[in-house]
Design a protein around this motif. Structure first.
Motif, PDB file in Angstrom:
ATOM      1  N   LYS A  18       0.850  -1.418   0.038  1.00 32.27           N
ATOM      2  CA  LYS A  18       0.033   0.032  -0.020  1.00 32.27           C
ATOM      3  C   LYS A  18       0.978   1.129   0.075  1.00 32.27           C
ATOM      4  O   LYS A  18       0.200   2.167  -0.535  1.00 32.27           O
ATOM      5  N   LEU A  19       2.137   1.267   0.611  1.00 32.13           N
ATOM      6  CA  LEU A  19       3.026   2.219   0.588  1.00 32.13           C
ATOM      7  C   LEU A  19       3.797   2.372  -0.531  1.00 32.13           C
ATOM      8  O   LEU A  19       4.588   3.292  -0.806  1.00 32.13           O
ATOM      9  N   GLY A  20       3.566   1.344  -1.451  1.00 31.82           N
ATOM     10  CA  GLY A  20       4.280   1.569  -2.892  1.00 31.82           C
ATOM     11  C   GLY A  20       5.772   0.976  -2.703  1.00 31.82           C
ATOM     12  O   GLY A  20       6.279   1.174  -3.559  1.00 31.82           O
ATOM     13  N   LEU A  21       5.958   0.405  -1.764  1.00 28.64           N
ATOM     14  CA  LEU A  21       7.559  -0.279  -1.538  1.00 28.64           C
ATOM     15  C   LEU A  21       7.875  -1.435  -2.394  1.00 28.64           C
ATOM     16  O   LEU A  21       8.805  -1.986  -2.512  1.00 28.64           O
ATOM     17  N   ILE A  22       6.744  -2.308  -2.395  1.00 29.25           N
ATOM     18  CA  ILE A  22       6.895  -3.574  -3.151  1.00 29.25           C
ATOM     19  C   ILE A  22       5.511  -3.681  -4.143  1.00 29.25           C
ATOM     20  O   ILE A  22       4.646  -2.817  -3.824  1.00 29.25           O
TER      21      ILE A  22
END
Length: 235
Positions: free
Chosen positions: A189-193
């Motif tokens: 959700k944080l766009g890290l993966i």
């Protein structure tokens, strides 16, 4: 004739042969005879230890360019203290103990390369211990993902990690599958993966920056529902 280290580690010869392993296939098993060492030419592997009550724990991740089973050189008749198994399809050079020791005595380039490998392995083991003792389970998971993606410095391209289950990630981190699932969803959700069509995970450089700047410890993330942490215990 001049000794060619790259050729020695790339080809079969006296006392050494090329082996191919499929995912989950073992190089050797815990308690088996330690009579040879492997040089991993391609692929990813891991070392696991099983306790007397059957609990399995991952103690190291291995990538191309590393040796596997270095305890074989310690003494004659020794036993492997862990199981080494392939995470992805692997190609490795199996070198008999006697051949490896003889060539190391004769060729300084091999002995120097092996010494560097041991120093790096020792430093990584210390980093793993510090990680387990002082970092939260969220940060430990982030570090494992980065190691699987083979990030070594800022500025490198993004990579997809080898196929791996959340149960295996939980073993590596030292936590439960539910917590791994919670943190993986949070990272996504944080766009890290991100996940692609065949469930391969792409790790973004932003995750590396998060870890390097120690921002995980500053956010105090929400805990997974029903996962109250006992007082005084690190999560």
């Amino acid at each position: 004739m001049t000794f060619d280290l790259d050729a020695f580690l790339a080809t079969a010869g006296v006392g050494r042969r090329i082996v191919q392993l499929q995912p989950k296939q073992a190089f050797f098993s815990q308690g088996s005879s330690a009579d040879s060492i492997f040089y991993l030419q391609a692929g990813r592997a891991r070392l696991t230890v099983v306790s007397r009550d059957g609990k399995e724990v991952t103690i190291a991740l291995l990538s191309a360019g590393e040796f596997v089973g270095e305890e074989s050189l310690a003494s004659v008749g020794g036993l492997h203290m862990a199981t080494a198994s392939a995470i992805t399809a692997c190609t490795a050079l199996r070198i008999e103990r006697g051949e490896m020791i003889q060539v190391m005595h004769q060729e300084h380039s091999l002995s120097e390369m092996y010494l560097r490998f041991l120093l790096v392995r020792s430093m990584r083991a210390q980093a793993d211990l510090v990680d387990q003792l002082f970092n939260s389970s969220e940060k430990r998971l982030a570090r494992i993902l980065l190691l699987l993606a083979e990030f070594v410095a800022p500025g490198e391209s993004e990579h997809r990690i080898p196929p791996i289950t959340q149960e295996t990630l939980a073993e590596m981190v030292g936590t439960t599958r539910s917590r791994v699932s919670f943190f993986m969803n949070r990272f996504r959700k944080l766009g890290l993966i991100e996940y692609n069509y065949n469930d391969r995970i792409r790790v973004h450089k932003s995750l590396l920056n998060e870890v390097l700047h120690d921002q995980f410890s500053e956010r105090n993330p929400e805990r997974p529902p029903g996962s109250a942490t006992p007082q005084g215990r690190r999560i």
